[in-house]
Design a protein around this motif. Structure first.
Motif, PDB file in Angstrom:
ATOM      1  N   TYR A  13      20.884   6.849  -3.403  1.00 56.15           N
ATOM      2  CA  TYR A  13      21.490   6.591  -2.014  1.00 56.15           C
ATOM      3  C   TYR A  13      23.114   6.441  -2.298  1.00 56.15           C
ATOM      4  O   TYR A  13      23.478   5.731  -3.215  1.00 56.15           O
ATOM      5  CB  TYR A  13      21.224   5.138  -1.829  1.00 56.15           C
ATOM      6  N   ARG A  56      18.118   8.480   2.026  1.00 55.04           N
ATOM      7  CA  ARG A  56      17.649   8.833   0.852  1.00 55.04           C
ATOM      8  C   ARG A  56      17.709  10.176   0.198  1.00 55.04           C
ATOM      9  O   ARG A  56      16.882  10.841   1.104  1.00 55.04           O
ATOM     10  CB  ARG A  56      16.317   8.006   0.702  1.00 55.04           C
ATOM     11  N   HIS A  57      18.153  10.360  -0.974  1.00 58.76           N
ATOM     12  CA  HIS A  57      18.137  11.705  -1.128  1.00 58.76           C
ATOM     13  C   HIS A  57      17.607  11.995  -2.517  1.00 58.76           C
ATOM     14  O   HIS A  57      17.579  11.162  -3.285  1.00 58.76           O
ATOM     15  CB  HIS A  57      19.788  12.215  -1.619  1.00 58.76           C
ATOM     16  N   ALA A  58      16.855  13.234  -2.765  1.00 56.13           N
ATOM     17  CA  ALA A  58      15.994  13.585  -3.717  1.00 56.13           C
ATOM     18  C   ALA A  58      17.207  14.157  -4.534  1.00 56.13           C
ATOM     19  O   ALA A  58      17.741  15.433  -4.124  1.00 56.13           O
ATOM     20  CB  ALA A  58      14.976  14.274  -3.346  1.00 56.13           C
ATOM     21  N   TRP A  86      15.594   9.550  -7.045  1.00 60.49           N
ATOM     22  CA  TRP A  86      16.073   9.194  -5.644  1.00 60.49           C
ATOM     23  C   TRP A  86      17.452   8.447  -5.650  1.00 60.49           C
ATOM     24  O   TRP A  86      17.753   7.729  -6.505  1.00 60.49           O
ATOM     25  CB  TRP A  86      15.117   8.059  -4.921  1.00 60.49           C
TER      26      TRP A  86
END
Length: 368
Positions: free
Chosen positions: A20, A27-29, A18
């Motif tokens: 930021y 939140r980015h995968a 994850w």
């Protein structure tokens, strides 16, 4: 840009993590891919990097997560669920547990280093004052002593006859040549005498009352003159940052003054050197060393007290009383004629100073 092969985690997935970006709360995968000296992050609608391994800082995580930040960008986070992939972790700094350089060298090595530094500092603090003190101008020490002592809370006892007798005894013991500026009797019920900064010596009335003869007091006074001669008090003040004693002594609290005076610890070497001076002074003045030897015998409590002193000697700044007694006894010269330190009249004048001085008698009350 060629991101190279993605890092594969223990679960077989490619560097799933994850991220930021520090600019928004989204939140980015992302996947983590190495780029030689660093890595990139990529995912749906997000690309970050390349970032250098050396710019990554390990942060505290919760629930088993591994969390990393990016130096210079607050809020930037890279989070792995559990430990990071091994191929990624080998490049990253370990979490700071004790501090950067402690973690770098390891706790054991750091502890050894701290111990060595502390031991060196203690050795410096204990040894430096003895060679620094002689370089302190006498004028500075004199002002310091005058500020610390003043009139000692009005407890100095002074009579014409007692003053004359005391000055005569001090002169006989080499006080002037040693740098002694004054010898006073203080109305304090303690069996003691102290050398203060600036060549100021105080004899407590309790010592005069308990002394068996003027010769005993002569031995004690000669010892304190030795401390003045060697500037041991200035060394002790440097060691203990004695300015705090000055501040404590200016509030009129006599108990604080006495506590401060008695807290001056010279160390065993300085005490032995002061005893050597006293032995020489008594020999020059033709005063028998037997009385001061008897004084140390009483002070040490005889043979029973000697056992206790030797058992606890490692925490004492003074040599064992029995050893001091022996040193004075062994200094006695066969065939030499010794005379009394004072005449009976002079001894009576000194012992009676605090009773005869109205101001001193009024200040007889004492409390800590």
């Amino acid at each position: 840009m060629d991101d190279g092969a993605a890092i594969t985690g223990q679960d077989g997935q490619q560097g799933a993590a994850w991220h930021y970006d520090g600019r928004s709360a989204t939140r980015h995968a992302v996947r983590v891919a190495p780029t030689g000296e660093g890595f990139t992050l990529s995912g749906d609608g997000v690309f970050s990097g390349p970032h250098r391994w050396s710019d990554i800082a390990a942060l505290d995580g919760t629930r088993g997560r591994s969390v990393y930040g990016l130096n210079g960008l607050a809020g930037w986070r890279l989070i792995f669920e559990g430990p990071p992939p091994e191929a990624f972790a080998v490049h990253l700094p370990l979490p700071a547990r004790y501090g950067r350089w402690v973690d770098r060298f390891g706790l054991t090595r750091a502890a050894i280093g701290f111990t060595a530094i502390a031991a060196g500092f203690v050795a410096l603090v204990l040894s430096a004052p003895s060679w620094i003190a002689p370089f302190v101008p006498r004028s500075v020490e004199n002002r310091l002593g005058d500020a610390m002592i003043g009139d000692f809370g009005g407890r100095f006892c002074r009579t014409a006859a007692g003053r004359t007798a005391l000055d005569r005894l001090a002169t006989h013991l080499g006080a002037e040549a040693a740098g002694v500026r004054s010898v006073e009797v203080a109305n304090i019920p303690m069996v003691n005498a102290v050398a203060m900064p600036g060549g100021r010596i105080m004899i407590f009335d309790g010592l005069l009352k308990q002394a068996k003869s003027a010769d005993e007091v002569a031995g004690v006074l000669a010892h304190e003159i030795g401390h003045v001669r060697h500037r041991d008090t200035m060394a002790a003040l440097i060691r203990q940052l004695g300015l705090s004693m000055v501040l404590g002594g200016l509030d009129g609290n006599v108990g604080a003054l006495v506590s401060g005076a008695l807290s001056l610890s010279y160390g065993r070497d300085a005490e032995r050197a002061a005893d050597v001076y006293a032995i020489d002074a008594l020999r020059t003045a033709a005063i028998s060393p037997d009385p001061i030897a008897a004084f140390f015998d009483r002070l040490g409590g005889g043979k029973g007290g000697e056992k206790l002193e030797r058992a606890t000697g490692w925490i004492s700044s003074h040599p064992v009383s029995a050893d001091r007694k022996a040193a004075f006894q062994n200094s006695k010269q066969r065939g030499k004629t010794y005379g009394p330190a004072l005449s009976d009249a002079d001894w009576a004048a000194i012992r009676g100073m605090c009773r005869a001085d109205p101001k001193g008698a009024k200040a007889s009350g004492f409390s800590w």
